[in-house]
Scaffold this motif. Structure first.
Motif, PDB file in Angstrom:
ATOM      1  N   GLU A   1       6.974 -10.646  -3.900  1.00  8.84           N
ATOM      2  CA  GLU A   1       7.006  -9.213  -3.637  1.00  8.84           C
ATOM      3  C   GLU A   1       5.616  -8.717  -3.233  1.00  8.84           C
ATOM      4  N   MET A   2       4.588  -9.163  -4.008  1.00 13.95           N
ATOM      5  CA  MET A   2       3.225  -8.712  -3.706  1.00 13.95           C
ATOM      6  C   MET A   2       2.766  -9.224  -2.356  1.00 13.95           C
ATOM      7  N   VAL A   3       3.049 -10.513  -2.064  1.00 18.06           N
ATOM      8  CA  VAL A   3       2.585 -11.112  -0.804  1.00 18.06           C
ATOM      9  C   VAL A   3       3.234 -10.409   0.377  1.00 18.06           C
ATOM     10  N   ILE A   4       4.556 -10.222   0.297  1.00 17.66           N
ATOM     11  CA  ILE A   4       5.252  -9.579   1.417  1.00 17.66           C
ATOM     12  C   ILE A   4       4.722  -8.168   1.629  1.00 17.66           C
ATOM     13  N   LYS A   5       4.451  -7.468   0.525  1.00 15.03           N
ATOM     14  CA  LYS A   5       3.958  -6.097   0.618  1.00 15.03           C
ATOM     15  C   LYS A   5       2.640  -6.058   1.397  1.00 15.03           C
ATOM     16  N   LYS A   6       1.784  -7.075   1.139  1.00 12.90           N
ATOM     17  CA  LYS A   6       0.471  -7.126   1.770  1.00 12.90           C
ATOM     18  C   LYS A   6       0.597  -7.597   3.229  1.00 12.90           C
ATOM     19  N   VAL A   7       1.376  -8.670   3.431  1.00 12.08           N
ATOM     20  CA  VAL A   7       1.381  -9.326   4.733  1.00 12.08           C
ATOM     21  C   VAL A   7       2.243  -8.564   5.736  1.00 12.08           C
ATOM     22  N   SER A   8       3.459  -8.217   5.317  1.00 12.78           N
ATOM     23  CA  SER A   8       4.361  -7.615   6.280  1.00 12.78           C
ATOM     24  C   SER A   8       5.048  -6.393   5.670  1.00 12.78           C
ATOM     25  N   PRO A   9       4.439  -5.223   5.812  1.00 15.39           N
ATOM     26  CA  PRO A   9       5.044  -4.018   5.221  1.00 15.39           C
ATOM     27  C   PRO A   9       6.446  -3.742   5.758  1.00 15.39           C
ATOM     28  N   ALA A  10       6.712  -4.131   7.000  1.00 20.50           N
ATOM     29  CA  ALA A  10       8.035  -3.872   7.569  1.00 20.50           C
ATOM     30  C   ALA A  10       9.096  -4.686   6.829  1.00 20.50           C
TER      31      ALA A  10
END
Lengths: 209, 198
Positions: free
Chosen positions: B88-97
């Motif tokens: 969840e944290m990684v996706i939030k940082k890497v790809s907000p879309a």
């Protein structure tokens, strides 16, 4: 005393985990092909639910609020591991036929749900009665589903083997020409759909009176 | 079993929802419209694939050498819970879309039986690392297939007159049952006919 009985009864009828709040569906449908499997799964859930409810309600003031869910999961998985080892040692046949669904009691929503909604807010005695009621409600509905599915789908009822008796009751006519689909996964979903509709109908009728 | 055999087994023959009943709660809960069904399906696929690999590695590199195999349930569920948070944290940082699309489903996956189920099945079937990874992806894809089919059925059902007591959950179960019947066409004979059994 009165609230104890209320806590106990509500899990069996009014807040029945299977038919009313529909929690823990995965084991409900998967293990109900044989009566003995359903009964053992029910006993397993009562064991884990009772002990985890007791421990969580004792520790409720020590567990920090922000990390409570991981703490609950660790407590629950510890009891599931104990249960797995007990089944492996004393009931190896049941252990094999329950297979992957035995460790999956950890993610059974009923247990985490009761920990979060009840044991973390109430004292030990209330939590014990709540766990017993919920667990018994789950066991009764599982046994009921499995009795019907096994009797109609396979024409047998499998109980514990005692001495020479294999523990399998054969039902005369159904055993020769069972309605196989009920014992298969598809039948479980169909049966659950009809049961839920029936339960909704009955409970709405009771409310009117 | 060959890799193709594993893919066919987990997508069709042992479909996680329709045959093994793993992950039934999100299947009933999140299948109301096809958009969220796709989101849920893809999140589950992502987590089952990652969790299969990490649980495999931690089982064979940590628990087996220490002779602590009996702790696997506890270790796996903690790994999955942490992993879901981390993803969840990684996706939030890497790809907000992507986070916007999957965000609300990710926390729900921790208690999804499918993820813990595939990790334990990989160990029970003694798959190797690549086989576990493929099994994880295929199980997730099987879940996605079933949930997308179901969401389309439910979109149609919502504009169809249904008897009062069968509305919503009961009719969903019955449609899932009929779907499971059609999946019964896939069985082990398919693998034998294709020559994919070891």
């Amino acid at each position: 005393m009165n609230t104890d009985i209320k806590n106990f009864i509500k899990g069996i009828v009014k807040e029945n985990p299977t038919f009313v709040i529909m929690l823990g569906m995965c084991p409900t449908l998967a293990v109900t092909t044989q009566f003995i499997n359903a009964l053992s799964m029910g006993i397993g859930v009562i064991f884990v639910l009772l002990l985890s409810n007791i421990i969580i309600s004792i520790l409720k003031n020590l567990i920090p609020n922000s990390i409570r869910i991981p703490c609950y999961i660790v407590i629950i998985s510890a009891f599931v591991t104990i249960l797995e080892m007990l089944f492996h040692a004393f009931l190896p046949e049941v252990y094999n036929s329950l297979g992957v669904y035995l460790p999956l009691i950890v993610v059974n929503c009923i247990i985490l749900g009761r920990a979060e909604a009840f044991a973390s807010k109430n004292n030990v005695i209330n939590s014990i009665f709540d766990a017993l009621g919920m667990g018994l409600g789950f066991t009764l509905s599982l046994s009921f589903i499995s009795l019907i599915r096994e009797a109609i789908g396979n024409g047998t009822i499998t109980l514990f083997p005692i001495g020479r008796w294999s523990g399998v009751i054969k039902i005369p006519i159904l055993n020769n020409s069972p309605i196989r689909v009920l014992a298969l996964p598809a039948g479980a979903l169909l049966f659950m759909g009809y049961m839920k509709a029936l339960f909704d109908y009955l409970s709405s009728k009771r409310k009117k009176i | 079993m060959t890799y193709l055999g594993i893919i066919i087994t987990f997508i069709f023959i042992n479909n996680f929802i329709l045959v093994k009943f793993l992950g039934l709660c999100p299947f009933i809960g999140v299948s109301k419209n096809s958009e969220s069904a796709i989101g849920m399906g893809l999140s589950v696929t992502f987590v089952t694939a990652t969790a299969s690999v990490i649980c495999y590695l931690s089982y064979y590199m940590l628990l087996v050498p220490l002779k602590l195999e009996y702790l696997r349930t506890m270790v796996f569920i903690l790994i999955i819970a942490t992993l879901v948070q981390l993803i969840e944290m990684v996706i939030k940082k890497v790809s907000p879309a992507l986070y916007k699309a999957l965000g609300i489903y990710l926390p729900l996956i921790t208690t999804n039986c499918a993820v813990l189920g595939i990790s334990i099945i990989n160990i029970d079937e003694s798959y190797n690392l690549l086989e576990s990874f493929i099994a994880g992806i295929s199980a997730g894809l099987g879940f996605t297939l079933a949930i997308i089919l179901m969401s389309n059925i439910r979109e149609k059902l919502s504009i169809t007159p249904v008897r009062k007591w069968f509305k919503d959950v009961p009719i969903t179960f019955i449609s899932a049952g009929l779907m499971a019947m059609s999946f019964m066409a896939f069985d082990n004979n398919l693998l034998i006919n294709l020559g994919l059994t070891a």
